[in-house]
Scaffold this motif. Structure first.
Motif, short mmCIF file in Angstrom:
data_model
loop_
_atom_site.label_atom_id
_atom_site.label_comp_id
_atom_site.label_asym_id
_atom_site.label_seq_id
_atom_site.Cartn_x
_atom_site.Cartn_y
_atom_site.Cartn_z
N UNK A 25 0.84 -1.20 0.00
CA UNK A 25 0.00 0.00 0.00
C UNK A 25 0.88 1.25 0.00
N UNK A 26 1.28 1.68 -1.20
CA UNK A 26 1.98 2.94 -1.40
C UNK A 26 0.97 4.01 -1.77
N UNK A 27 1.46 5.22 -2.02
CA UNK A 27 0.56 6.34 -2.33
C UNK A 27 -0.27 6.09 -3.59
N UNK A 28 0.35 5.50 -4.62
CA UNK A 28 -0.39 5.27 -5.86
C UNK A 28 -1.51 4.27 -5.65
N UNK A 29 -1.27 3.24 -4.87
CA UNK A 29 -2.31 2.25 -4.57
C UNK A 29 -3.40 2.89 -3.72
N UNK A 55 11.37 -0.83 -0.54
CA UNK A 55 10.03 -0.47 -0.11
C UNK A 55 9.17 -1.72 0.06
N UNK A 56 9.25 -2.61 -0.90
CA UNK A 56 8.44 -3.83 -0.85
C UNK A 56 8.83 -4.72 0.33
N UNK A 57 10.12 -4.97 0.46
CA UNK A 57 10.61 -5.86 1.52
C UNK A 57 10.35 -5.27 2.90
N UNK A 58 10.67 -4.00 3.08
CA UNK A 58 10.46 -3.38 4.40
C UNK A 58 8.99 -3.39 4.81
N UNK A 59 8.11 -3.23 3.86
CA UNK A 59 6.69 -3.22 4.22
C UNK A 59 6.26 -4.59 4.75
N UNK A 115 -4.98 0.97 4.56
CA UNK A 115 -5.93 1.71 3.73
C UNK A 115 -6.73 2.69 4.58
N UNK A 116 -7.19 2.22 5.73
CA UNK A 116 -8.01 3.08 6.60
C UNK A 116 -7.17 4.09 7.37
N UNK A 117 -5.99 3.68 7.81
CA UNK A 117 -5.14 4.57 8.60
C UNK A 117 -4.59 5.72 7.77
N UNK A 118 -4.21 5.43 6.54
CA UNK A 118 -3.52 6.43 5.72
C UNK A 118 -4.46 7.33 4.92
N UNK A 119 -5.73 7.04 4.90
CA UNK A 119 -6.64 7.81 4.05
C UNK A 119 -7.84 8.33 4.83
N UNK A 120 -7.92 9.62 4.92
CA UNK A 120 -9.08 10.25 5.56
C UNK A 120 -10.35 9.96 4.75
N UNK A 121 -10.22 9.96 3.43
CA UNK A 121 -11.36 9.69 2.55
C UNK A 121 -11.92 8.30 2.82
N UNK A 122 -11.05 7.29 2.87
CA UNK A 122 -11.49 5.92 3.10
C UNK A 122 -12.02 5.73 4.51
#
Length: 191
Positions: free
Chosen positions: A78-82, A125-129, A156-163
């Motif tokens: 879950x990066x910014x683009x996703x 980024x992938x491995x650390x996540x 998804x819920x933590x990083x997005x106010x919209x979601x």
């Protein structure tokens, strides 16, 4: 789960049964169907999944053009683009269901399992996540993939106010799922 989300999930799981049995009923797979969607789309769900070439949601759920909104990234990290793609699906396309779908034999999970706890020198980024959820040397990478769906759902819920707001208002639901390669079956992973 709200009624629209439940209906969408039922449609996806019924489509998966068709796929598993080899009896596809999918429509919307012709150029004419694509032309008919030239001015817009109204998918029933958003599927967040891996870029793995063996994971093709449209086939796995027996769907065609315009049926599902698919967001793909290696490991379904879950990066910014996703995140913004899922926001678009929920806020603009009004999908009632978001499915976070992991799968057997994920290369990102394998790499993270093999490298842990060393600092990755590639695919950082992938491995650390994935490192966020590894806590035992004995974990199987397929188990890591299943468990990682909860982390993705939370992000998804933590990083997005919209979601967060849309989820709080009951506008959409998030489910976790796992694709088994030996059968083609998609199983729901409970929280």
């Amino acid at each position: 789960m709200n009624e629209k989300a439940k209906q969408a999930l039922d449609i996806l799981l019924e489509g998966n049964k068709n796929f598993v049995s080899g009896k596809s009923t999918a429509q919307n797979r012709t150029v004419e169907n694509l032309k008919a969607l030239a001015n817009g789309q109204s998918p029933i769900a958003c599927i967040v999944t891996c870029s793995d070439s063996r994971v093709i949601p449209e086939l796995v759920f027996d769907k065609g053009f315009g049926d599902i909104f698919v967001v793909r990234c290696a490991g379904a990290v879950i990066g910014e683009n996703v995140l913004e793609s899922v926001e678009y699906a929920v806020d603009h396309l009004k999908v009632p269901l978001v499915m976070v779908l992991s799968h057997d034999d994920c290369g990102v999970m394998k790499a993270a399992r093999a490298l842990y706890p060393k600092e990755p020198d590639h695919l950082e980024l992938l491995i650390r996540s994935v490192y966020e959820i590894i806590d035992s040397e004995s974990e199987c990478y397929n188990d890591i993939a299943k468990n990682y769906t909860l982390t993705k759902k939370r992000k998804l819920l933590k990083r997005s106010k919209i979601l967060r707001q849309a989820h709080y208002e009951g506008k959409f639901e998030i489910v976790r799922a796992y694709l088994k390669f030996d059968t083609g079956e998609v199983v729901i992973v409970n929280d």
